[in-house]
Scaffold this motif. Structure first.
Motif, PDB file in Angstrom:
ATOM      1  N   LYS A  64       0.835  -1.203   0.000  1.00 45.48           N
ATOM      2  CA  LYS A  64       0.000   0.000   0.000  1.00 45.48           C
ATOM      3  C   LYS A  64       0.870   1.252   0.000  1.00 45.48           C
ATOM      4  N   LEU A  65       0.513   2.216  -0.840  1.00 42.18           N
ATOM      5  CA  LEU A  65       1.162   3.526  -0.829  1.00 42.18           C
ATOM      6  C   LEU A  65       0.055   4.569  -0.673  1.00 42.18           C
ATOM      7  N   VAL A  66       0.180   5.430   0.357  1.00 41.01           N
ATOM      8  CA  VAL A  66      -0.852   6.435   0.609  1.00 41.01           C
ATOM      9  C   VAL A  66      -0.253   7.820   0.340  1.00 41.01           C
ATOM     10  N   ILE A  67      -0.991   8.620  -0.427  1.00 43.90           N
ATOM     11  CA  ILE A  67      -0.525   9.987  -0.717  1.00 43.90           C
ATOM     12  C   ILE A  67      -1.214  10.921   0.275  1.00 43.90           C
ATOM     13  N   THR A  68      -0.452  11.321   1.287  1.00 42.53           N
ATOM     14  CA  THR A  68      -1.075  11.985   2.440  1.00 42.53           C
ATOM     15  C   THR A  68      -1.562  13.393   2.122  1.00 42.53           C
ATOM     16  N   ASN A  69      -1.029  14.011   1.080  1.00 40.95           N
ATOM     17  CA  ASN A  69      -1.504  15.365   0.771  1.00 40.95           C
ATOM     18  C   ASN A  69      -2.635  15.376  -0.273  1.00 40.95           C
ATOM     19  N   LEU A  70      -3.274  14.243  -0.433  1.00 41.90           N
ATOM     20  CA  LEU A  70      -4.512  14.224  -1.244  1.00 41.90           C
ATOM     21  C   LEU A  70      -5.668  13.913  -0.296  1.00 41.90           C
TER      22      LEU A  70
ATOM     23  N   CYS B 182      -7.926   5.245 -13.357  1.00 42.92           N
ATOM     24  CA  CYS B 182      -8.342   5.921 -12.125  1.00 42.92           C
ATOM     25  C   CYS B 182      -7.150   6.107 -11.203  1.00 42.92           C
ATOM     26  N   PHE B 183      -7.109   7.324 -10.626  1.00 47.14           N
ATOM     27  CA  PHE B 183      -6.030   7.661  -9.692  1.00 47.14           C
ATOM     28  C   PHE B 183      -6.677   8.187  -8.417  1.00 47.14           C
ATOM     29  N   SER B 184      -6.202   7.728  -7.258  1.00 46.10           N
ATOM     30  CA  SER B 184      -6.797   8.172  -6.005  1.00 46.10           C
ATOM     31  C   SER B 184      -5.719   8.210  -4.915  1.00 46.10           C
ATOM     32  N   ARG B 185      -6.138   8.437  -3.701  1.00 47.32           N
ATOM     33  CA  ARG B 185      -5.195   8.672  -2.605  1.00 47.32           C
ATOM     34  C   ARG B 185      -4.412   7.404  -2.214  1.00 47.32           C
ATOM     35  N   GLU B 186      -5.079   6.236  -2.306  1.00 45.82           N
ATOM     36  CA  GLU B 186      -4.418   4.994  -1.909  1.00 45.82           C
ATOM     37  C   GLU B 186      -4.127   4.137  -3.140  1.00 45.82           C
ATOM     38  N   LEU B 187      -2.879   3.749  -3.228  1.00 50.28           N
ATOM     39  CA  LEU B 187      -2.455   2.989  -4.398  1.00 50.28           C
ATOM     40  C   LEU B 187      -1.812   1.671  -3.963  1.00 50.28           C
ATOM     41  N   TRP B 188      -1.757   0.737  -4.915  1.00 51.30           N
ATOM     42  CA  TRP B 188      -0.892  -0.434  -4.756  1.00 51.30           C
ATOM     43  C   TRP B 188       0.367  -0.195  -5.569  1.00 51.30           C
ATOM     44  N   ILE B 189       1.491  -0.474  -4.945  1.00 49.11           N
ATOM     45  CA  ILE B 189       2.739  -0.499  -5.734  1.00 49.11           C
ATOM     46  C   ILE B 189       3.380  -1.864  -5.522  1.00 49.11           C
ATOM     47  N   GLU B 190       4.374  -2.171  -6.310  1.00 52.27           N
ATOM     48  CA  GLU B 190       5.065  -3.456  -6.213  1.00 52.27           C
ATOM     49  C   GLU B 190       5.955  -3.443  -4.970  1.00 52.27           C
ATOM     50  N   ARG B 191       5.842  -4.481  -4.160  1.00 53.02           N
ATOM     51  CA  ARG B 191       6.630  -4.534  -2.920  1.00 53.02           C
ATOM     52  C   ARG B 191       8.113  -4.311  -3.187  1.00 53.02           C
TER      53      ARG B 191
ATOM     54  N   VAL C  30       3.427   2.578   2.868  1.00 49.60           N
ATOM     55  CA  VAL C  30       4.399   3.633   2.621  1.00 49.60           C
ATOM     56  C   VAL C  30       3.611   4.921   2.472  1.00 49.60           C
ATOM     57  N   ARG C  31       3.991   5.975   3.249  1.00 52.50           N
ATOM     58  CA  ARG C  31       3.233   7.227   3.213  1.00 52.50           C
ATOM     59  C   ARG C  31       4.073   8.277   2.501  1.00 52.50           C
ATOM     60  N   CYS C  32       3.447   8.897   1.512  1.00 52.79           N
ATOM     61  CA  CYS C  32       4.184   9.804   0.628  1.00 52.79           C
ATOM     62  C   CYS C  32       3.447  11.125   0.467  1.00 52.79           C
ATOM     63  N   THR C  33       4.172  12.121  -0.031  1.00 53.44           N
ATOM     64  CA  THR C  33       3.520  13.346  -0.487  1.00 53.44           C
ATOM     65  C   THR C  33       3.773  13.472  -1.985  1.00 53.44           C
ATOM     66  N   LEU C  34       2.810  14.013  -2.663  1.00 55.86           N
ATOM     67  CA  LEU C  34       2.919  14.206  -4.111  1.00 55.86           C
ATOM     68  C   LEU C  34       3.333  15.648  -4.366  1.00 55.86           C
ATOM     69  N   ASP C  35       4.384  15.846  -5.138  1.00 49.95           N
ATOM     70  CA  ASP C  35       4.829  17.209  -5.502  1.00 49.95           C
ATOM     71  C   ASP C  35       3.953  17.682  -6.657  1.00 49.95           C
ATOM     72  N   ASP C  36       3.032  18.599  -6.320  1.00 52.03           N
ATOM     73  CA  ASP C  36       2.030  19.024  -7.299  1.00 52.03           C
ATOM     74  C   ASP C  36       2.616  19.696  -8.527  1.00 52.03           C
ATOM     75  N   SER C  37       3.814  20.296  -8.355  1.00 51.59           N
ATOM     76  CA  SER C  37       4.390  20.998  -9.508  1.00 51.59           C
ATOM     77  C   SER C  37       4.934  20.018 -10.547  1.00 51.59           C
ATOM     78  N   THR C  38       4.986  18.728 -10.191  1.00 50.26           N
ATOM     79  CA  THR C  38       5.540  17.742 -11.145  1.00 50.26           C
ATOM     80  C   THR C  38       4.448  16.937 -11.835  1.00 50.26           C
ATOM     81  N   ARG C  39       3.202  17.333 -11.668  1.00 47.88           N
ATOM     82  CA  ARG C  39       2.117  16.572 -12.290  1.00 47.88           C
ATOM     83  C   ARG C  39       2.276  16.542 -13.799  1.00 47.88           C
ATOM     84  N   HIS C  40       1.899  15.465 -14.370  1.00 45.94           N
ATOM     85  CA  HIS C  40       1.933  15.225 -15.808  1.00 45.94           C
ATOM     86  C   HIS C  40       1.381  16.443 -16.553  1.00 45.94           C
ATOM     87  N   GLY C  41       2.128  16.949 -17.530  1.00 44.08           N
ATOM     88  CA  GLY C  41       1.643  18.084 -18.317  1.00 44.08           C
ATOM     89  C   GLY C  41       2.089  19.435 -17.787  1.00 44.08           C
ATOM     90  N   LEU C  42       2.521  19.531 -16.538  1.00 39.27           N
ATOM     91  CA  LEU C  42       2.986  20.806 -15.994  1.00 39.27           C
ATOM     92  C   LEU C  42       4.482  20.969 -16.301  1.00 39.27           C
TER      93      LEU C  42
END
Ligand code: ATP
Ligand code: MG
Length: 572
Positions: free
Chosen positions: A365-371, A396-405, A449-461
């Motif tokens: 599990k990977l959680v994006i805490t700033n979403l 679909c993209f949301s706050r909780e994701l699965w990533i490869e262990r 794993v708890r992460c923050t997403l850097d909003d300035s790096t979003r796809h297309g920006l």
């Protein structure tokens, strides 16, 4: 994918010469399986060669069941063979059975008897063996060899009428008991066998021997080039002897029966080529049958089996098999080809054709805490990186994701470019996340794993170009579909499982890790795909929806192969 052009080989050259000289206006070939088992990748070579030559030169290729051995044959195999040949991409001109020609084959035997070229022999099987001699010693004539024509005709008729017991008499060709070639030492043409036949029922109780039935079948079908494997090289003198004695294209007593069957006979030429063998596999029907019967594999179509059914279920494509065989060429040299070469053809084919999807086979599990909890976003991703015509799909993209262990490590080795505590990684199609914290269970294993997403790096920006070393794939946890996923690998762990040394047999070389079953998390676009649809699961390999078990209420995917070859290196 485009198939490579046909490379020339010695049989193709013979055909080219025969067409150029006018020996044949058109060629005719046949694929002649015995319906006593399922086809394997070795048979595919013979299929591709026979059907391929006919297709290239506008000729015809028959599918002929060599069903002269009534006890061992089964209609189940007949159906499976037809389906497998078609799956490989070929269609026969005519579907025939050697047993369709039992009447013709019998009339030919009568001619041999009348011409003094065949006789009824009363020796038992053991006596025949004793009279046959050896490679270094000539054989001896049977005491029945000089029977008169009338007596032979009478005895043969009574064999056919069922007057004699199984094995008590045979019809033998009269050739040469001193020949250096044992196949010419008065070989049997007919034996008595009071068993029902899958095609002719109880119409016959005498059955022609394979060599004799095969040559007459080739000749009455007008086969021009009879292609077979090298073990028949020593049988060619018998093949040619039969053709010399039996010009079926010029025998008035066959005419009505040939017409009834719609046959145009001719004189064939037998040409031998070497068998296809693959490393890490066994190919003999007997061993494959034992693997099935002893429960060492799940059946004839187990995705680890070298049968065409197994290979198909594994997700290999007919195009890849055809290319593999074409590139292997046709020679008289015995050799063992690398299974890796076949896998490479599969990779090339699927790289071009398979759409991309994201899936996680060993989820963490990977959680994006700033979403926010409610975050729900739909991204658009290309289905194929090199082929725009394949379009896009919603992911679909949301706050909780699965990533490869394995894409997270608390204590990473040197050179590890994926996620580590305090480190950054790019989530494919999203942007850069930074690991701020990890949550562990009572055993100390990381469960989140708890992460923050850097909003300035979003796809297309503009900030999306910021460099980080690793990019990982992911699946939105609340949208994911759980699927049984079978990670297949080689069935045998050594290159030559047939090599019986140190008291070991092929069974001792089975790879204990040849299948691992996991529950994978798949992106939602993988819901409701048809069985046999193939995908690349990004970074993991090629996968196929299982032909048998996958359906609306149970998602099952098989790994076709990994993205890179891990075996070729390991073997060196
Ligand atoms: P096996 O030895 O696996 O039982 P087989 O030769 O008895 O196979 P058949 O049904 O008689 O099987 O084969 C049909 C055709 O396929 C024959 O012409 C045979 O020569 C060919 N064939 C079988 N195995 C191979 C192989 N490994 N490579 C190329 N051709 C093959
Ligand atoms: Mg055979």
């Amino acid at each position: 994918m485009s198939e490579t052009p046909v490379p020339n080989h010695f049989i193709r050259q013979i055909v080219l010469d025969d067409l150029a000289s006018g020996k044949h206006a058109a060629i005719a070939t046949r694929f002649p399986p015995e319906p006593n088992g399922y086809l394997h990748i070795g048979h595919a070579k013979s299929i591709c060669l026979n059907f391929g030559m006919a297709a290239e030169f506008d000729g015809r290729c028959n599918l002929r069941f060599d069903d002269t051995n009534p006890a061992k044959e089964d209609p189940e195999y007949v159906e499976a063979i037809k389906e497998d040949v078609q799956w490989l991409g070929f269609q026969w001109a005519e579907l025939r059975h050697a047993s369709d020609y039992f009447e013709l084959i019998h009339r030919c035997a009568l001619k041999l008897i009348r011409d003094g070229r065949a006789f009824v022999c009363d020796l038992s099987a053991d006596e025949v063996r004793e009279y046959r001699g050896t490679l270094t010693q000539p054989g001896r004539n049977s005491p029945y060899r000089e029977r008169g024509v009338e007596e032979n005709l009478d005895l043969f008729a009574r064999m056919k009428a069922g007057e004699f017991a199984d094995g008590s008499r045979t019809l033998r060709a009269k050739i040469d008991m001193a020949s250096g070639n044992i196949n010419l030492r008065d070989p049997a043409l007919y034996r008595i066998r009071k068993v029902e036949h899958q095609n002719t029922g109880n119409a016959w109780c005498i059955y022609p021997m394979y060599d004799y039935a095969h040559v007459v079948s080739d000749a009455v079908e007008g086969i021009t080039h009879s292609l077979c494997t090298l073990e028949f090289e020593d049988h060619r003198p018998l093949y040619d002897w039969c053709l010399d004695q039996l010009p079926v294209w010029n025998m008035p007593e066959l005419k009505d029966e040939l017409d009834r069957l719609g046959l145009k006979p001719g004189r064939p030429r037998q040409i031998e080529f070497s068998r296809l063998n693959l490393d890490y596999l066994v190919m003999s029907k007997r061993k494959l049958l034992a693997l099935v019967n002893d429960g060492l594999v799940a059946g004839w179509d187990d995705p680890r089996m070298p049968t065409l059914r197994g290979i198909r279920r594994r997700g290999f494509t007919p195009e890849a098999i055809r290319n593999f065989i074409r590139n292997a060429g046709v020679t008289k040299q015995e050799s063992v080809l690398e299974f890796s070469l076949l896998e490479n053809e599969v990779r090339n084919d699927l790289d071009a054709r398979a759409e991309r999807r994201m899936a996680v086979v060993d989820p963490l599990k990977l959680v994006i805490t700033n979403l926010p909890e409610s975050h729900d976003e739909t991204l658009t991703m290309a289905n194929h990186p090199k082929d725009e015509s394949r379009g896009t799909r919603a992911v679909c993209f949301s706050r909780e994701l699965w990533i490869e262990r394995e894409d997270f490590m608390e204590v990473p080795p040197k050179g590890y470019h994926r996620l580590v505590p305090g480190g950054e990684v790019r989530l494919r199609g999203v942007g850069i996340v930074k690991c701020e914290d990890v949550i562990k269970d009572a055993n100390g294993d990381v469960v989140e794993v708890r992460c923050t997403l850097d909003d300035s790096t979003r796809h297309g920006l503009p900030g999306a170009d910021r460099k980080v070393k690793g990019t990982i794939h992911w699946v939105s946890a609340k949208h994911a579909i759980a699927a049984e996923t079978r990670l297949y690998d080689r069935l045998f762990s050594v290159a030559d499982p047939d090599d019986d040394k140190d008291g070991k047999t092929y069974r001792d070389h089975l790879n204990p890790a040849s299948v691992r079953i996991v529950t994978a998390q798949l992106e939602a676009a993988l819901a409701n795909v048809a069985p046999e649809t193939r995908f690349q699961f990004e970074r993991l390999g090629y996968f196929v929806a299982d032909r048998k078990d996958h359906g609306a209420d149970r998602q099952v995917f098989n790994r076709v192969c990994t993205l890179r070859d891990s075996w070729a290196k390991a073997a060196k």
